[in-house]
Design an enzyme around this catalytic site. Sequence first.
Site, PDB file in Angstrom:
ATOM      1  N   GLU A 101      -7.752  33.748  -8.328  1.00  0.00           N
ATOM      2  CA  GLU A 101      -7.690  33.133  -6.992  1.00  0.00           C
ATOM      3  C   GLU A 101      -6.462  33.615  -6.245  1.00  0.00           C
ATOM      4  OE1 GLU A 101      -8.906  31.723  -4.635  1.00  0.00           O
ATOM      5  OE2 GLU A 101     -10.102  29.970  -5.067  1.00  0.00           O
ATOM      6  N   GLY A 107      -6.602  22.384  -3.846  1.00  0.00           N
ATOM      7  CA  GLY A 107      -7.189  22.402  -5.182  1.00  0.00           C
ATOM      8  C   GLY A 107      -8.698  22.218  -5.157  1.00  0.00           C
ATOM      9  N   THR A 109     -11.131  24.075  -3.877  1.00  0.00           N
ATOM     10  CA  THR A 109     -11.902  25.270  -4.231  1.00  0.00           C
ATOM     11  C   THR A 109     -11.896  25.509  -5.741  1.00  0.00           C
ATOM     12  OG1 THR A 109     -11.267  26.245  -2.109  1.00  0.00           O
ATOM     13  CG2 THR A 109     -12.178  27.735  -3.761  1.00  0.00           C
ATOM     14  N   PHE A 155       1.405  28.898   6.761  1.00  0.00           N
ATOM     15  CA  PHE A 155       0.201  29.722   6.729  1.00  0.00           C
ATOM     16  C   PHE A 155       0.603  31.183   6.513  1.00  0.00           C
ATOM     17  CE2 PHE A 155      -3.464  32.089   8.157  1.00  0.00           C
ATOM     18  CZ  PHE A 155      -4.485  31.390   7.520  1.00  0.00           C
TER      19      PHE A 155
HETATM   20  P1  5GP Z   1      -7.968  24.834  -1.380  1.00  0.00           P
HETATM   21  O1  5GP Z   1      -9.409  24.673  -1.703  1.00  0.00           O
HETATM   22  O2  5GP Z   1      -7.072  24.871  -2.597  1.00  0.00           O
HETATM   23  O3  5GP Z   1      -7.493  23.823  -0.371  1.00  0.00           O
HETATM   24  O4  5GP Z   1      -7.800  26.176  -0.575  1.00  0.00           O
HETATM   25  C1  5GP Z   1      -7.876  27.382  -1.110  1.00  0.00           C
HETATM   26  C2  5GP Z   1      -8.330  28.378  -0.072  1.00  0.00           C
HETATM   27  O5  5GP Z   1      -7.796  28.107   1.240  1.00  0.00           O
HETATM   28  C3  5GP Z   1      -7.812  29.741  -0.434  1.00  0.00           C
HETATM   29  O6  5GP Z   1      -8.703  30.406  -1.297  1.00  0.00           O
HETATM   30  C4  5GP Z   1      -7.659  30.399   0.925  1.00  0.00           C
HETATM   31  O7  5GP Z   1      -8.882  30.987   1.278  1.00  0.00           O
HETATM   32  C5  5GP Z   1      -7.379  29.275   1.874  1.00  0.00           C
HETATM   33  N1  5GP Z   1      -5.933  29.166   2.194  1.00  0.00           N
HETATM   34  C6  5GP Z   1      -5.100  28.161   1.864  1.00  0.00           C
HETATM   35  N2  5GP Z   1      -3.867  28.374   2.337  1.00  0.00           N
HETATM   36  C7  5GP Z   1      -3.909  29.566   2.992  1.00  0.00           C
HETATM   37  C8  5GP Z   1      -2.921  30.350   3.711  1.00  0.00           C
HETATM   38  O8  5GP Z   1      -1.737  30.000   3.863  1.00  0.00           O
HETATM   39  N3  5GP Z   1      -3.355  31.516   4.243  1.00  0.00           N
HETATM   40  C9  5GP Z   1      -4.638  31.959   4.123  1.00  0.00           C
HETATM   41  N4  5GP Z   1      -4.937  33.122   4.674  1.00  0.00           N
HETATM   42  N5  5GP Z   1      -5.586  31.248   3.454  1.00  0.00           N
HETATM   43  C10 5GP Z   1      -5.225  30.062   2.901  1.00  0.00           C
HETATM   44 MG    MG Z   2      -9.919  32.029  -0.734  1.00  0.00          MG
END
Ligand code: 5GP
Ligand code: MG
Length: 178
Positions: A101, A107, A109, A155
């Site tokens: 990942e 978390g 995803t 971000f």
């Molecule tokens: P989660 O399900 O853990 O909230 O998010 C994971 C997904 O969110 C990552 O696989 C990614 O695609 C996206 N994501 C989370 N933070 C960032 C970031 O700072 N930049 C980018 N480009 N994608 C992010």
């Molecule tokens: Mg992703």
Amino acid sequence: MKAKSYYKKLGKILIPSAKLQRKIREIAKQIEKDYRNDEVVFICNLKGSFRFLSDLVSYVRIPLNIDFISFTSYHGTDPGKIRIIKDLKTDIRNKNVIVVEDIADTGVTIDFIMKYLKDFKYPRDIRICALLDKVSKRKIDVTIHYRGFVIPDKFIVGYGLDYREYFRELNDIRIYNG
Ligand code: 5GP
Ligand code: MG
């Protein structure tokens, strides 16, 4: 889009390319040790992880397979909104799996992928390898077995990570001031 405006909103470099590569080599060597007498299937969660997967396996010297999986991105934290776009081709039944990942944020995803693979694909074992971790944003408690860097709640783009599909080509991880 013109090149000048394309790069305008890019902020400072958070993790330079050389530092990324050093850490990825370390993770690869740890994986090599842990799976010394075994095979592993690396599963890359597209698209954000494609560069990490590529560099990671280039440093691992054990028998391995690679496959790709893709889910719809979601907005918010409702895992019910996640759908599969591209499924695995490899049969991972009774195999050791490492899910690669780009970043762990809430978390959601990772939790979804773990459950999906366990419930439908019956691997012997699943571990999570995440290059970046926004620990402060976590909503679901997921175990990350191999982790590159803990990063602040900013971000970021580059090294596979995008803003509206742009900037995946950058070699450094950078802050994006959108
Ligand atoms: P989660 O399900 O853990 O909230 O998010 C994971 C997904 O969110 C990552 O696989 C990614 O695609 C996206 N994501 C989370 N933070 C960032 C970031 O700072 N930049 C980018 N480009 N994608 C992010
Ligand atoms: Mg992703």
